[in-house]
Design a protein around this motif. Structure first.
Motif, PDB file in Angstrom:
ATOM      1  N   ALA A  12      -1.118  14.376 -22.565  1.00 50.71           N
ATOM      2  CA  ALA A  12      -1.757  15.163 -23.630  1.00 50.71           C
ATOM      3  C   ALA A  12      -1.947  14.269 -24.854  1.00 50.71           C
ATOM      4  CB  ALA A  12      -0.884  16.364 -23.983  1.00 50.71           C
ATOM      5  N   ASN A  13      -3.154  14.249 -25.393  1.00 47.03           N
ATOM      6  CA  ASN A  13      -3.402  13.457 -26.603  1.00 47.03           C
ATOM      7  C   ASN A  13      -3.316  14.361 -27.829  1.00 47.03           C
ATOM      8  OD1 ASN A  13      -6.058  14.610 -27.111  1.00 47.03           O
ATOM      9  ND2 ASN A  13      -6.774  13.421 -25.339  1.00 47.03           N
ATOM     10  N   VAL A  14      -3.650  13.797 -28.978  1.00 52.46           N
ATOM     11  CA  VAL A  14      -3.467  14.507 -30.250  1.00 52.46           C
ATOM     12  C   VAL A  14      -4.250  15.820 -30.312  1.00 52.46           C
ATOM     13  CG1 VAL A  14      -5.373  13.316 -31.448  1.00 52.46           C
ATOM     14  CG2 VAL A  14      -3.379  14.079 -32.746  1.00 52.46           C
ATOM     15  N   ASP A  15      -5.377  15.876 -29.610  1.00 51.36           N
ATOM     16  CA  ASP A  15      -6.233  17.060 -29.715  1.00 51.36           C
ATOM     17  C   ASP A  15      -5.706  18.254 -28.940  1.00 51.36           C
ATOM     18  OD1 ASP A  15      -8.243  15.902 -31.352  1.00 51.36           O
ATOM     19  OD2 ASP A  15      -8.820  14.695 -29.632  1.00 51.36           O
ATOM     20  N   TYR A  16      -4.834  17.991 -27.975  1.00 49.01           N
ATOM     21  CA  TYR A  16      -4.387  19.054 -27.075  1.00 49.01           C
ATOM     22  C   TYR A  16      -3.590  20.127 -27.836  1.00 49.01           C
ATOM     23  CZ  TYR A  16      -2.838  20.930 -22.546  1.00 49.01           C
ATOM     24  OH  TYR A  16      -2.606  21.721 -21.455  1.00 49.01           O
ATOM     25  N   GLU A  50      -0.516   8.642 -11.722  1.00 49.39           N
ATOM     26  CA  GLU A  50      -1.037   7.296 -11.413  1.00 49.39           C
ATOM     27  C   GLU A  50      -1.883   6.738 -12.545  1.00 49.39           C
ATOM     28  OE1 GLU A  50      -3.458   7.502  -7.907  1.00 49.39           O
ATOM     29  OE2 GLU A  50      -1.699   7.832  -6.615  1.00 49.39           O
ATOM     30  N   ARG A  51      -2.712   7.582 -13.138  1.00 49.49           N
ATOM     31  CA  ARG A  51      -3.636   7.121 -14.192  1.00 49.49           C
ATOM     32  C   ARG A  51      -3.019   7.168 -15.589  1.00 49.49           C
ATOM     33  NH1 ARG A  51      -6.041   9.016 -10.045  1.00 49.49           N
ATOM     34  NH2 ARG A  51      -8.042   8.247  -9.283  1.00 49.49           N
ATOM     35  N   LYS A  52      -1.750   7.544 -15.661  1.00 47.29           N
ATOM     36  CA  LYS A  52      -1.034   7.618 -16.955  1.00 47.29           C
ATOM     37  C   LYS A  52      -1.789   8.487 -17.953  1.00 47.29           C
ATOM     38  CE  LYS A  52       1.294   3.239 -16.266  1.00 47.29           C
ATOM     39  NZ  LYS A  52       1.448   1.860 -16.607  1.00 47.29           N
ATOM     40  N   GLU A  76       0.111  13.821  -8.915  1.00 54.38           N
ATOM     41  CA  GLU A  76      -0.008  12.395  -8.603  1.00 54.38           C
ATOM     42  C   GLU A  76      -1.197  11.727  -9.318  1.00 54.38           C
ATOM     43  OE1 GLU A  76       1.747   9.638  -7.439  1.00 54.38           O
ATOM     44  OE2 GLU A  76       3.023  11.397  -7.220  1.00 54.38           O
ATOM     45  N   TYR A  77      -2.345  12.421  -9.306  1.00 48.85           N
ATOM     46  CA  TYR A  77      -3.575  11.880  -9.905  1.00 48.85           C
ATOM     47  C   TYR A  77      -3.350  11.527 -11.381  1.00 48.85           C
ATOM     48  CZ  TYR A  77      -8.404  11.961 -11.679  1.00 48.85           C
ATOM     49  OH  TYR A  77      -9.585  11.641 -12.301  1.00 48.85           O
ATOM     50  N   PHE A  78      -2.718  12.437 -12.112  1.00 45.38           N
ATOM     51  CA  PHE A  78      -2.479  12.227 -13.550  1.00 45.38           C
ATOM     52  C   PHE A  78      -1.366  11.205 -13.779  1.00 45.38           C
ATOM     53  CE2 PHE A  78      -4.846  16.096 -13.384  1.00 45.38           C
ATOM     54  CZ  PHE A  78      -5.610  16.100 -14.531  1.00 45.38           C
ATOM     55  N   TYR A  81     -12.929  18.839 -12.797  1.00 50.24           N
ATOM     56  CA  TYR A  81     -13.096  19.104 -14.232  1.00 50.24           C
ATOM     57  C   TYR A  81     -12.070  18.290 -15.024  1.00 50.24           C
ATOM     58  CZ  TYR A  81     -12.700  21.726 -18.612  1.00 50.24           C
ATOM     59  OH  TYR A  81     -12.641  22.077 -19.929  1.00 50.24           O
ATOM     60  N   LYS A  82     -12.541  17.602 -16.075  1.00 48.87           N
ATOM     61  CA  LYS A  82     -11.633  16.808 -16.914  1.00 48.87           C
ATOM     62  C   LYS A  82     -10.935  17.714 -17.914  1.00 48.87           C
ATOM     63  CE  LYS A  82     -13.194  12.064 -17.041  1.00 48.87           C
ATOM     64  NZ  LYS A  82     -13.667  10.961 -17.832  1.00 48.87           N
ATOM     65  N   ILE A  83      -9.621  17.705 -17.888  1.00 53.34           N
ATOM     66  CA  ILE A  83      -8.877  18.566 -18.828  1.00 53.34           C
ATOM     67  C   ILE A  83      -9.092  18.032 -20.236  1.00 53.34           C
ATOM     68  CG2 ILE A  83      -6.634  19.476 -19.494  1.00 53.34           C
ATOM     69  CD1 ILE A  83      -5.677  19.141 -16.676  1.00 53.34           C
ATOM     70  N   MET A  84      -9.622  18.867 -21.116  1.00 50.36           N
ATOM     71  CA  MET A  84      -9.880  18.455 -22.494  1.00 50.36           C
ATOM     72  C   MET A  84      -8.553  18.276 -23.240  1.00 50.36           C
ATOM     73  SD  MET A  84     -13.018  17.941 -23.124  1.00 50.36           S
ATOM     74  CE  MET A  84     -13.269  17.194 -21.547  1.00 50.36           C
ATOM     75  N   GLY A  85      -8.453  17.172 -23.965  1.00 51.60           N
ATOM     76  CA  GLY A  85      -7.210  16.917 -24.707  1.00 51.60           C
ATOM     77  C   GLY A  85      -6.186  16.155 -23.880  1.00 51.60           C
ATOM     78  N   ILE A  86      -6.623  15.686 -22.701  1.00 54.30           N
ATOM     79  CA  ILE A  86      -5.717  14.852 -21.890  1.00 54.30           C
ATOM     80  C   ILE A  86      -6.410  13.529 -21.610  1.00 54.30           C
ATOM     81  CG2 ILE A  86      -4.759  14.621 -19.541  1.00 54.30           C
ATOM     82  CD1 ILE A  86      -3.443  17.226 -19.850  1.00 54.30           C
ATOM     83  N   GLY A  87      -5.648  12.443 -21.670  1.00 49.13           N
ATOM     84  CA  GLY A  87      -6.177  11.107 -21.438  1.00 49.13           C
ATOM     85  C   GLY A  87      -6.484  10.407 -22.759  1.00 49.13           C
ATOM     86  N   HIS A  88      -6.417   9.098 -22.738  1.00 45.15           N
ATOM     87  CA  HIS A  88      -6.690   8.326 -23.948  1.00 45.15           C
ATOM     88  C   HIS A  88      -7.016   6.893 -23.570  1.00 45.15           C
ATOM     89  CE1 HIS A  88      -6.228   6.648 -27.976  1.00 45.15           C
ATOM     90  NE2 HIS A  88      -6.404   7.891 -28.391  1.00 45.15           N
ATOM     91  N   ARG A  89      -7.952   6.303 -24.295  1.00 43.15           N
ATOM     92  CA  ARG A  89      -8.314   4.912 -24.019  1.00 43.15           C
ATOM     93  C   ARG A  89      -7.141   3.963 -24.256  1.00 43.15           C
ATOM     94  NH1 ARG A  89     -12.982   1.898 -24.160  1.00 43.15           N
ATOM     95  NH2 ARG A  89     -13.742   3.428 -22.679  1.00 43.15           N
ATOM     96  N   VAL A  90      -6.353   4.194 -25.271  1.00 35.49           N
ATOM     97  CA  VAL A  90      -5.300   3.235 -25.630  1.00 35.49           C
ATOM     98  C   VAL A  90      -3.914   3.663 -25.151  1.00 35.49           C
ATOM     99  CG1 VAL A  90      -4.246   1.952 -27.533  1.00 35.49           C
ATOM    100  CG2 VAL A  90      -6.662   2.556 -27.655  1.00 35.49           C
ATOM    101  N   GLY A 120     -14.351  15.802 -31.051  1.00 32.60           N
ATOM    102  CA  GLY A 120     -14.747  17.118 -30.552  1.00 32.60           C
ATOM    103  C   GLY A 120     -13.817  17.661 -29.478  1.00 32.60           C
ATOM    104  N   ALA A 121     -12.825  16.862 -29.078  1.00 32.26           N
ATOM    105  CA  ALA A 121     -11.928  17.302 -27.995  1.00 32.26           C
ATOM    106  C   ALA A 121     -11.017  18.451 -28.415  1.00 32.26           C
ATOM    107  CB  ALA A 121     -11.094  16.134 -27.490  1.00 32.26           C
ATOM    108  N   ASN A 122     -10.719  18.586 -29.719  1.00 35.08           N
ATOM    109  CA  ASN A 122      -9.845  19.705 -30.118  1.00 35.08           C
ATOM    110  C   ASN A 122     -10.566  21.042 -29.906  1.00 35.08           C
ATOM    111  OD1 ASN A 122     -11.575  19.427 -32.325  1.00 35.08           O
ATOM    112  ND2 ASN A 122      -9.958  18.854 -33.775  1.00 35.08           N
TER     113      ASN A 122
END
Ligand SMILES: CC(C)(COP(=O)(O)OP(=O)(O)OC[C@H]1O[C@@H](n2cnc3c(N)ncnc32)[C@H](O)[C@@H]1OP(=O)(O)O)[C@@H](O)C(=O)NCCC(=O)NCCS
Length: 379
Positions: A313-317, A308-310, A304-306, A253-262, A222-224
């Motif tokens: 943009a993931n596939v949905d972005y 540090e946490r690596k 810095e926040y992004f 606010y969490k940017i949708m389409g950014i971040g990934h578990r793996v 649902g992130a796309n």
């Protein structure tokens, strides 16, 4: 405390030959082939053959496979009738979940779990999900669904049924590359869901209906939709900086389409889709959404926040921009994800059948025990 990390992070649950996600280095392989090679050269049908057979097809095999898909695209009229009776504001993924579940009731082989029957049913699902998706996009607007044609491949047929006109080469290529890139991705939540259902000796329709339910959530497929709605909420490239400062930095606010578990490196699919989104935006003269997305990503990548946490943009972005540019409405986008991921779900369901054992982990109970019983009237 459980032995496995919260959310099963980092836990390896089974072997697979379908796809390898190298999250540290940002690489993805289907049956050994790089996602870059497949996105540049393969059709979605060819990619699906690869995932289901662990090898690329010959020309004759691909033609036969593609012809069988075309022949299986029609859906029972009774299912279209039920779809017409649903509320027009029902979420497309909820409708797709219901329609796929109904398909099982019309398939005489639904409970035949032999390997051959599972391959045939997988192909029917692959062929019919675009028809169901396009039908709902029209039904909810009061338009008649368009029947599939026998002379068009899956991506072209989908766009034809959606718009009731000849699809353009740009549309076909955009949909095809999207379908190739989303086809499989290790033990993501929906694939794992499909394998859990299969491990009970459950049928493929139940497994795929459950997987659609899992994909629907904004932390997964649902992130796309969520990303596109976020770009639309921002509305203008000139307003991105303010959004980042106020909403992201100020309100968390969490940017949708950014971040990934793996992925702790850029998602390779995101990079390919970024290139397509840019080209499509320029060729259609509709660059504003791409510019909103690019500016927001640039701000995140410099923060810095992004860093540090690596968080990348993931596939949905960027896929949301690709799909929107060729006319896919935001709340329909996750259905296209499902139209693609059926290739991976079916590959994993068939693989699970090949060496099945019930998936049944244990829970670490943290409540009380031997609590004295209190009769109802004394509570
Ligand atoms: C994908 C996602 C669910 C991964 O979840 P996860 O592996 O459990 O990772 P977490 O949510 O614990 O994130 C790790 C850290 O990064 C932060 N973070 C993750 N994604 C973020 C985002 N999109 N924007 C801002 N911060 C984010 C978390 O707040 C957390 O920070 P903390 O360590 O200070 O608590 C998560 O990144 C997310 O919700 N992204 C947005 C939705 C999305 O794009 N989903 C599609 C995935 S393909």
């Amino acid at each position: 405390m459980s032995d496995a990390g919260k959310g099963l992070a980092g836990v390896v649950v089974a072997d697979t030959t379908k796809s390898k996600v190298d999250g540290e280095n940002g690489h993805l392989y289907y049956v050994g082939y790089t996602i870059e090679d497949l996105a540049a050269n393969a059709t979605f049908e060819e990619t699906t053959f690869l995932l289901w057979n662990n090898r690329l097809p010959s020309q004759a095999e691909l033609s036969e496979f593609s012809d069988t898909v075309k022949a299986e695209m029609e859906v029972p009229a009774a299912i279209i009738d039920v779809m017409k009776s649903l509320p027009s504001n029902a979420h497309p993924m909820g409708v797709l979940r219901t329609a796929v579940s109904m398909l099982g009731n019309y398939d005489p082989e639904a409970d035949d779990n032999s390997m051959d029957a599972n391959h045939r049913k997988a192909l029917r699902l692959l062929a019919k999900m675009p028809t169901l998706t396009a039908a709902w996009a029209r039904i909810r607007k009061g338009q008649e669904p368009v029947a599939p044609r026998k002379d068009l491949g899956l991506a072209a047929n989908f766009m034809y049924m959606l718009n009731d006109r000849e699809p353009t080469e740009t549309e076909i290529q955009a949909i095809n590359v999207y379908l190739v890139l989303l086809a499989d991705h290790g033990f993501n939540a929906s694939t794992f869901t499909s394998r859990v259902v299969t491990s009970t000796d459950g049928d493929i329709y139940s497994a795929v209906a459950a997987a659609i339910g899992s994909l629907k959530g904004p932390k997964h497929g649902g992130a796309n939709e969520a990303a596109m709605k976020m770009f639309m909420e921002i509305g203008d490239p000139a307003k991105v900086d303010e959004f980042f400062t106020k909403r992201v930095k100020g309100e968390g606010y969490k940017i949708m389409g950014i971040g990934h578990r793996v992925y702790k490196a850029p998602d390779p699919r995101g990079g390919i889709l970024h290139v397509h989104a840019k080209a499509l935006a320029e060729s259609t003269g509709n660059a504003a959404w791409y510019e909103v997305a690019k500016r927001l990503e640039d701000l995140a990548r410099a923060d810095e926040y992004f860093i540090e946490r690596k968080l990348y943009a993931n596939v949905d972005y960027y896929s949301s921009i690709v799909l929107y540019t060729v006319g896919i409405e935001p709340d329909m986008m996750t259905c296209l994800f499902a139209m693609s991921r059926i290739a991976g779900w079916a590959a994993h369901i068939i693989e699970q059948w090949g060496d099945n054992r019930l998936i049944r982990p244990k829970a670490n109970y943290t409540g009380e025990i031997n609590v004295p019983w209190v009769p109802l009237e004394e509570r």
